[in-house]
Structures are given as structure tokens and as C-alpha cells.
Design a protein around this motif. Structure first.
Motif, PDB file in Angstrom:
ATOM      1  N   GLU A 109       0.834  -1.205   0.000  1.00 33.98           N
ATOM      2  CA  GLU A 109       0.000   0.000   0.000  1.00 33.98           C
ATOM      3  C   GLU A 109       0.866   1.252   0.000  1.00 33.98           C
ATOM      4  O   GLU A 109       0.627   2.186  -0.778  1.00 33.98           O
ATOM      5  CB  GLU A 109      -0.931  -0.010   1.216  1.00 33.98           C
TER       6      GLU A 109
ATOM      7  N   GLY B 196       2.287   2.084  -3.299  1.00 32.61           N
ATOM      8  CA  GLY B 196       1.341   2.400  -4.357  1.00 32.61           C
ATOM      9  C   GLY B 196       0.939   1.231  -5.229  1.00 32.61           C
ATOM     10  O   GLY B 196       0.385   1.427  -6.306  1.00 32.61           O
TER      11      GLY B 196
ATOM     12  N   ASP C 290      -4.326  -0.931  -3.139  1.00 31.14           N
ATOM     13  CA  ASP C 290      -5.268  -0.007  -2.500  1.00 31.14           C
ATOM     14  C   ASP C 290      -5.921  -0.699  -1.327  1.00 31.14           C
ATOM     15  O   ASP C 290      -6.264  -1.890  -1.417  1.00 31.14           O
ATOM     16  CB  ASP C 290      -6.383   0.407  -3.474  1.00 31.14           C
ATOM     17  N   ARG C 291      -6.100   0.036  -0.254  1.00 27.61           N
ATOM     18  CA  ARG C 291      -6.842  -0.448   0.915  1.00 27.61           C
ATOM     19  C   ARG C 291      -8.070   0.441   1.030  1.00 27.61           C
ATOM     20  O   ARG C 291      -7.953   1.643   1.220  1.00 27.61           O
ATOM     21  CB  ARG C 291      -5.988  -0.337   2.177  1.00 27.61           C
ATOM     22  N   VAL C 292      -9.243  -0.157   0.887  1.00 27.95           N
ATOM     23  CA  VAL C 292     -10.489   0.608   0.936  1.00 27.95           C
ATOM     24  C   VAL C 292     -11.297   0.132   2.129  1.00 27.95           C
ATOM     25  O   VAL C 292     -11.632  -1.054   2.233  1.00 27.95           O
ATOM     26  CB  VAL C 292     -11.301   0.450  -0.370  1.00 27.95           C
TER      27      VAL C 292
ATOM     28  N   TYR D  49      -8.717  -5.097  -0.153  1.00 25.75           N
ATOM     29  CA  TYR D  49      -7.453  -4.783  -0.806  1.00 25.75           C
ATOM     30  C   TYR D  49      -7.575  -5.122  -2.277  1.00 25.75           C
ATOM     31  O   TYR D  49      -8.196  -6.116  -2.642  1.00 25.75           O
ATOM     32  CB  TYR D  49      -6.317  -5.602  -0.180  1.00 25.75           C
TER      33      TYR D  49
ATOM     34  N   THR E 261      -3.604  -1.650  -7.537  1.00 26.53           N
ATOM     35  CA  THR E 261      -3.689  -0.354  -8.196  1.00 26.53           C
ATOM     36  C   THR E 261      -3.247  -0.547  -9.648  1.00 26.53           C
ATOM     37  O   THR E 261      -2.723  -1.619 -10.005  1.00 26.53           O
ATOM     38  CB  THR E 261      -2.741   0.663  -7.528  1.00 26.53           C
TER      39      THR E 261
END
Length: 122
Positions: free
Chosen positions: A63, A66, A69-71, A83, A86
């Protein structure tokens, strides 16, 4: 494209990237995330042998670099965290596919060579 790099020099930025790519769980986690977003518990099941601590550290590194992505969806209880790759992470995964394919094709050859040399890691 940036300036030429000397990936054998520890001070070179590409050296750090190559070390990240070669980290123990990074290729496996990227591979696991290829189909789409996953929750931590799903990843832990898919990535056999990884400890919760190692998976957490790997995901944090990916993360921060880059690649993942952790949402978090805080509107549900407990909060839902997923997760996913990207675009940068997907571009790395795409170049790792031939490496994965090579490993699958030659795993037996490596095991055989280890057996001949008495390698204890075989």
C-alpha cells in the motif's frame, strides 16, 4: 522513462524496487489479488502458509509503495476493508506472470537439482 539506473548499486532506487519484488510474500499476494478485491481473511486463506503478521506487513508495504489499494467501508459493523491492485500494482503483476509461469514449468527441475546437490531446502 527516467534516467538510467544501476540496479546493482544499493543507493539506486531500482535496487529497492527489485528487493520489494523479490520479498517473500509480495509476488504471491499480487497473484492472489489479480482476480479482484479481497478482504484480509480471504487473502489469508488463499495465500497458504502466510502468518497474519507477515500478511499485514506485506499489505502495508504494498500500500505504501502504491501497488495495493486499501479501501475501508466504515458504514458496516465491523468496518469492511478490501485490498486490490492499483494500476501500478497491476502493471507489476503483468510482468510477473511470465516469472510465475517459468516457476511452474521448472519447479521439478529445481527440485531435482536440489536433490543432486543435497540442498537442505529441497
Amino acid at each position: 522513462m527516467g534516467a538510467a539506473h544501476d540496479s546493482l548499486a544499493a543507493r539506486c532506487p531500482s535496487w529497492a524496487v527489485l528487493n520489494l519484488i523479490g520479498a517473500r510474500w509480495v509476488p504471491t499476494v499480487l497473484n492472489a489479488l489479480d482476480p479482484g478485491p479481497m478482504r484480509f481473511t480471504e487473502l489469508k486463506k488463499v495465500v497458504e502458509g502466510v502468518t497474519a503478521k507477515a500478511l499485514t506487513e506485506t499489505l502495508r508495504t504494498l500500500e505504501s509503495d502504491g501497488l495495493v489499494d486499501r479501501v475501508e467501508t466504515p458504514s458496516v459493523t465491523p468496518p469492511k476493508v478490501e485490498y486490490s491492485l492499483t494500476p501500478l500494482g497491476r502493471s507489476l503483476f503483468e510482468v510477473l506472470i511470465p516469472v510465475r509461469d517459468w516457476a511452474e514449468q521448472h519447479a521439478g527441475d529445481i527440485a531435482e537439482a536440489r536433490g543432486r546437490t543435497g540442498d537442505p531446502d529441497s
